[in-house]
Design an enzyme around this catalytic site. Structure first.
Site, PDB file in Angstrom:
ATOM      1  N   LYS A 280      88.205  93.722  -9.447  1.00 37.02           N
ATOM      2  CA  LYS A 280      88.759  92.434  -9.078  1.00 37.02           C
ATOM      3  C   LYS A 280      90.257  92.433  -9.382  1.00 37.02           C
ATOM      4  O   LYS A 280      90.693  92.830 -10.451  1.00 37.02           O
ATOM      5  CB  LYS A 280      88.062  91.324  -9.871  1.00 37.02           C
ATOM      6  CG  LYS A 280      88.141  89.961  -9.242  1.00 37.02           C
ATOM      7  CD  LYS A 280      87.191  88.996  -9.938  1.00 37.02           C
ATOM      8  CE  LYS A 280      87.149  87.669  -9.209  1.00 37.02           C
ATOM      9  NZ  LYS A 280      86.176  86.733  -9.824  1.00 37.02           N
ATOM     10  N   GLU A 366      71.939  76.501 -10.878  1.00 39.22           N
ATOM     11  CA  GLU A 366      72.018  75.062 -11.126  1.00 39.22           C
ATOM     12  C   GLU A 366      70.649  74.442 -11.393  1.00 39.22           C
ATOM     13  O   GLU A 366      70.518  73.539 -12.232  1.00 39.22           O
ATOM     14  CB  GLU A 366      72.673  74.363  -9.923  1.00 39.22           C
ATOM     15  CG  GLU A 366      74.141  74.688  -9.730  1.00 39.22           C
ATOM     16  CD  GLU A 366      74.383  75.940  -8.891  1.00 39.22           C
ATOM     17  OE1 GLU A 366      75.546  76.251  -8.621  1.00 39.22           O
ATOM     18  OE2 GLU A 366      73.381  76.610  -8.511  1.00 39.22           O
ATOM     19  N   ARG A 394      72.668  71.187  -5.608  1.00 41.99           N
ATOM     20  CA  ARG A 394      71.663  72.247  -5.528  1.00 41.99           C
ATOM     21  C   ARG A 394      70.512  72.021  -6.506  1.00 41.99           C
ATOM     22  O   ARG A 394      69.481  72.682  -6.414  1.00 41.99           O
ATOM     23  CB  ARG A 394      72.324  73.600  -5.796  1.00 41.99           C
ATOM     24  CG  ARG A 394      73.625  73.801  -5.035  1.00 41.99           C
ATOM     25  CD  ARG A 394      74.169  75.201  -5.169  1.00 41.99           C
ATOM     26  NE  ARG A 394      73.605  76.068  -4.149  1.00 41.99           N
ATOM     27  CZ  ARG A 394      73.868  77.362  -4.032  1.00 41.99           C
ATOM     28  NH1 ARG A 394      74.684  77.948  -4.886  1.00 41.99           N
ATOM     29  NH2 ARG A 394      73.327  78.086  -3.075  1.00 41.99           N
TER      30      ARG A 394
END
Length: 635
Positions: A280, A366, A394
């Site tokens: 990254k 979630e 969600r």
């Protein structure tokens, strides 16, 4: 320079691998320079430059479907598909979206913003392809973080069961290649996906099975031996057991190796998972060394990566939340913070540092987080579910079924409530009031400023009659002084900030400040407008509503939330329940459309949630009032 001449991914196919490597460096420079002005998801896109080049080199977009999970890492894809000349408009109103956007390009075949959806989408497209008798490729690119989402595992299970031909690329930017085992992994990947090996394997097993009496046993023994070797040597055994052919890990910055691996994958019948290791922030030191800040960065100095945000600004609501949570955590050892992969964005890093045992990051889960909070509460703890409004959607079923139905003492810290600016329609926090307000036992509140947020947090901690939510926006605070001591606010109580003659604005959150500014402007024109801080969206302040209705006050409910189902709807429902049919209530909220990316100011202008729009509404109401009349009934 190669990049200025690339307007279509088909052009990549004429380039050599050294030229593709040169192009990769040009793309990195392009991204680093462009995002200094626009901001955006820098680190993740710098990490997938070579991967995206290899994909477009090997496959034919848009015929071959490339699906990017979340879509925030698709900047390179946008560059290669004819949009590099629009990058100055990235995340700006009417400009390029920060995520994949179907209306932008035929190459954007699936758009998202929330994670873990790509595998389900890939399965759907593969099934449609097969039903139509077509032969295009379907490729899903998903990160190791998104793979923690339960939806991804549901899709993996289904894909493995159906055995349809598609490729999943696991973009793993957390792990590095282990040199001592890398050569064996590459060797096993090559021989197990080579078409000659696969044919030979089938022929040998068929031959063994034809040997009289002992053939079946020999074949089973060979299969067991193969499985034993697989368990010892192949790192992707989980995916193998789910029905995938696992290839990798492969260096995600080695274009030639990825091209070879993708060609190997094409020779496999059925689903393939290619495990790609990337870094990254690759190629930009500030992004490589600070993954969190470079994930979604505001405009920055190219030399240092430091944000260009103005200094001496009031703290953001998120910062105030994080600091207040530490204070409350010191007071009450039962307080536990729970977040689904958002410890930084939710301002919880300081809390985690002071209370590492009371900070729980469950990953992109979630639903699990919500049910976990319910169980923690049932065992006497005081969990704070810290989540963005858009992601809380969600967990709707768990909020209703596991938290509210049990009347569990769970606190919801709902960040990014209201407009979110550049992240756009997939992240707008304008629906949570509507989908939470109708659930029994729920209390919902929103502060007018950062000081009131602190008091709401104290209120929530002291509340022991069920779930309670405080929601706050993704903006800087108003700059008000913070009270040293936090105190509780009576549940369901509103606050009259300004009295008026015939009109009152019932506002919540940032709209309170808008209402006060409008009231001040109207006062100069001789129009006295009352302002009410409708800080509780559930329960309402029934006494104040009755008082306003009995006084014949025209009310305007102003909220940065869905007009359907939110505070305005609640006010109308209240008057209907009281059989008060002559109450004059006007709604100013977010209309029944998705609001796309731009600045928060532009989004408020688009939806009419501004000082100017409110002044115009009051004047229009006043102009109409001279034509209204009351009828009297005679018996």
């Amino acid at each position: 320079m190669l990049l200025p001449n690339i307007n279509d991914p088909q052009q990549l196919k004429s380039l050599s691998v050294p030229e593709l490597n040169s192009l990769a460096e040009e793309i990195r420079t392009f991204l680093i320079e462009k995002l200094t002005a626009t901001g955006g998801h820098l680190g993740s896109n710098l990490g997938v430059v070579e991967l995206t080049l290899a994909l477009h080199y090997c496959y034919d977009s848009p015929r071959d479907k490339m699906i990017y999970d979340v879509g925030h890492q698709a900047y390179v894809h946008k560059i290669l598909t004819g949009r590099q000349d629009r990058f100055d408009t990235l995340r700006k109103k009417d400009g390029l979206c920060g995520f994949v956007k179907r209306s932008e390009s035929e190459h954007d075949v699936w758009e998202a913003g929330h994670s873990s959806t790509s595998l389900s989408a890939a399965m759907g497209m593969a099934m449609a392809r097969d039903l139509k008798g077509e032969d295009n490729k379907v490729i899903a690119v998903i990160g190791d973080g998104a793979l923690t989402g339960g939806m991804a595992f549901e899709a993996l299970n289904h894909i493995g069961h159906e055995r349809r031909k598609l490729m999943v690329i696991l973009n793993d930017n957390e792990m590095s290649i282990a040199p001592n085992v890398g050569a064996m992994h590459n060797y096993l990947s090559k021989i197990r996906s080579d078409r000659h090996y696969l044919r030979a394997k089938d022929e040998v097993e068929g031959l063994l099975r034809r040997i009289p009496a002992i053939g079946g046993k020999l074949a089973k023994t060979a299969e067991k031996l193969k499985d034993s070797l697989k368990y010892m040597m192949v790192p992707g055994v989980l995916f193998e057991e789910l029905g995938f052919t696992y290839l990798g890990p492969v260096d995600g910055h080695d274009i030639e190796k990825m091209i070879d691996t993708f060609h190997q994958a094409d020779n496999v019948h059925g689903p393939v998972l290619v495990h790609v290791l990337t870094t990254k922030g690759k190629g930009y030191k500030p992004a490589e060394t600070d993954f969190y800040k470079s994930h979604a960065i505001s405009p920055y100095k190219i030399e240092s990566g430091q944000s260009l945000k103005a200094v001496d600004k009031p703290p953001m609501y998120t910062e105030v939340f994080g600091e207040a949570l530490i204070e409350l955590g010191r007071e009450d050892k039962r307080l536990i913070a729970v977040t689904p992969a958002m410890p930084g964005g939710s301002g919880l890093f300081p809390f985690a540092k002071e209370f590492p045992d009371r900070m729980i990051d469950v990953g992109i889960a979630e639903q699990h987080a919500a049910t976990l909070c319910a169980a923690l509460a049932m065992e006497g703890m005081k969990p704070v579910y810290a989540v963005y409004s858009t992601f809380m959607q969600r967990a709707y079923d768990q909020i209703l079924h596991d938290i509210c139905r049990h009347n569990a003492n769970v606190m919801f810290a709902i960040d990014r409530a209201g407009f979110v600016g550049a992240d756009g329609e997939t992240h707008q926090g304008v629906y949570d009031i509507a989908f939470m307000r109708h659930i029994p036992n729920m209390v919902i509140m929103m502060p007018k400023d950062e000081n009131e947020l602190r008091h709401m947090m104290k209120t929530a901690l002291e509340y022991n009659d069920g779930p309670i939510a405080y929601r706050y926006p993704r903006i800087d605070g108003t700059g008000v002084a913070l009270d040293k001591e936090m105190h509780t606010i009576p549940i369901g109580s509103w606050e009259r900030l300004r009295t008026g003659d015939d009109y009152a604005v019932l506002a919540c959150g940032p709209m309170v400040q808008v209402a006060e500014e409008a009231a001040e402007l109207l006062k100069r024109e001789g129009i006295q407008v009352g302002v009410v801080n409708a800080r509780f969206q559930k329960p309402l302040d029934n006494s104040m509503l009755l008082e306003l209705a009995n006084a014949g006050t025209s009310m305007i409910v102003m909220e940065e939330a869905s007009e359907a189902g939110s505070l305005g709807s609640a006010v109308l429902e209240f008057f209907a329940s009281q059989e008060i049919y002559d109450a004059r209530v006007h709604l100013m909220g977010v209309p029944d459309i998705f609001i796309e990316h731009g600045s928060v100011k532009e989004q408020r202008q688009q939806t009419g949630l501004t000082v100017e729009a409110l002044c115009a509404r009051v004047k229009a109401m006043k102009a109409l009032s001279k034509y209204t009349y009351k009828t009297t009934s005679t018996s």
